[in-house]
Enzyme design. Structure first.
Site, PDB file in Angstrom:
ATOM      1  N   HIS A 278      -1.822  -0.583  -4.554  1.00  0.00           N
ATOM      2  CA  HIS A 278      -3.104  -0.804  -4.914  1.00  0.00           C
ATOM      3  C   HIS A 278      -3.599   0.906  -4.801  1.00  0.00           C
ATOM      4  CE1 HIS A 278      -4.456  -1.510  -0.457  1.00  0.00           C
ATOM      5  NE2 HIS A 278      -3.666  -0.510  -0.532  1.00  0.00           N
TER       6      HIS A 278
ATOM      7  N   SER B 178       0.865  -1.167  -0.130  1.00  0.00           N
ATOM      8  CA  SER B 178       0.124  -0.085   0.122  1.00  0.00           C
ATOM      9  C   SER B 178       1.063   1.294   0.044  1.00  0.00           C
ATOM     10  CB  SER B 178      -1.029   0.078   1.195  1.00  0.00           C
ATOM     11  OG  SER B 178      -1.912   0.946   1.026  1.00  0.00           O
TER      12      SER B 178
END
Length: 198
Positions: free
Chosen positions: A126, A101
Site C-alpha cells: 500500500h 507495508s
C-alpha cells in the site's frame, strides 16, 4: 511461563570446546536474519548493523532475511532496503507469515531470483501514510509533502523491481492490496514460491 531464548552448542573455528550461545546468535553465524517485528528505528538499526557486520566478515556468503512483519515506519524500512542494496553479498529474502507495508518493500528488495515466499505467506502493499496528530497546520503541510515525496520514490522503486508499469503500481498501492504467494510472484515481488513438500 516464558522459557527465554533457547541455547545451542556452537564451536567457534579454532576452539577445542563448544560453548553455549543463544539460538539467534547461532543463526546469525549462518547469515540467517529474522525480521519478525513491527519496523521502527531500533529494529532497522539492529538488522542493518548485523548485515553490515556479517558482510564485513565474509562478502561471499549469501544473507537470508526471513520476514514476518506487519510493516512499520517507512524511513527505517528504507534503511533496511538500502542496506540490502549496499552489502556486497547476495541477500535472499523469504516471506513467512506476513510481509506487509514496508516489509513487502524489503522482501522485493532482495537479490533478483533469490526472493521467495512460503506457501501460506501473505504479502500486502500500500502507499506510505502519515499519522497526523496534534500538530500545527504548517507541520501537516510539510509532512504531507514529505510523505508524497517518499510515496513517489517507493512507487518508482517498486515499478523498477517488479518491471510493472508505474500506473499499475500506483493503482495497486492506492489501497491495501493483499496477495497470495503466487500473486506476489506474478506481481514480481518474489521469484519463487516454495512448495509444502520442500
Amino acid at each position: 511461563m516464558p522459557i527465554g531464548v533457547p541455547k545451542t552448542a556452537f564451536r567457534i573455528p579454532g576452539d577445542e570446546d563448544a560453548s553455549w550461545v543463544d539460538l539467534y546468535n547461532r543463526l546469525y553465524r549462518e547469515r540467517l536474519v529474522f525480521l519478525g517485528k513491527e519496523i521502527d528505528c531500533e529494529v532497522a538499526n539492529q538488522v542493518a548493523s548485523l548485515m553490515v557486520y556479517l558482510s564485513l566478515e565474509d562478502q561471499t556468503k549469501d544473507h537470508y532475511v526471513f520476514i514476518n512483519s506487519p510493516g512499520g515506519w517507512v524511513t527505517p524500512g528504507l534503511a533496511i532496503y538500502d542496506t540490502i542494496q549496499y552489502v556486497k553479498a547476495d541477500v535472499q529474502t523469504i516471506s513467512m507469515g506476513l510481509a506487509a507495508s514496508v516489509a513487502s518493500f524489503i522482501l522485493a528488495g532482495g537479490t533478483p531470483t533469490k526472493r521467495m515466499a512460503f506457501p501460506h505467506a501473505r504479502v500486502m502493499i500500500h502507499q506510505p501514510a502519515s499519522a497526523f496528530q496534534e500538530v500545527y497546520a504548517v507541520e501537516v503541510i510539510m509532512e504531507a509533502k514529505e510523505v508524497a515525496r517518499i510515496r513517489t520514490n517507493v512507487t518508482k522503486i517498486f515499478a523498477k523491481i517488479t518491471s510493472k508499469p508505474l500506473s499499475t503500481i500506483l493503482v495497486d498501492m492506492e489501497r491495501d492490496s493483499f496477495m497470495s504467494p503466487e500473486e506476489a510472484q506474478a506481481h514480481g515481488i518474489v521469484d519463487l514460491v516454495t512448495s509444502e513438500n520442500e
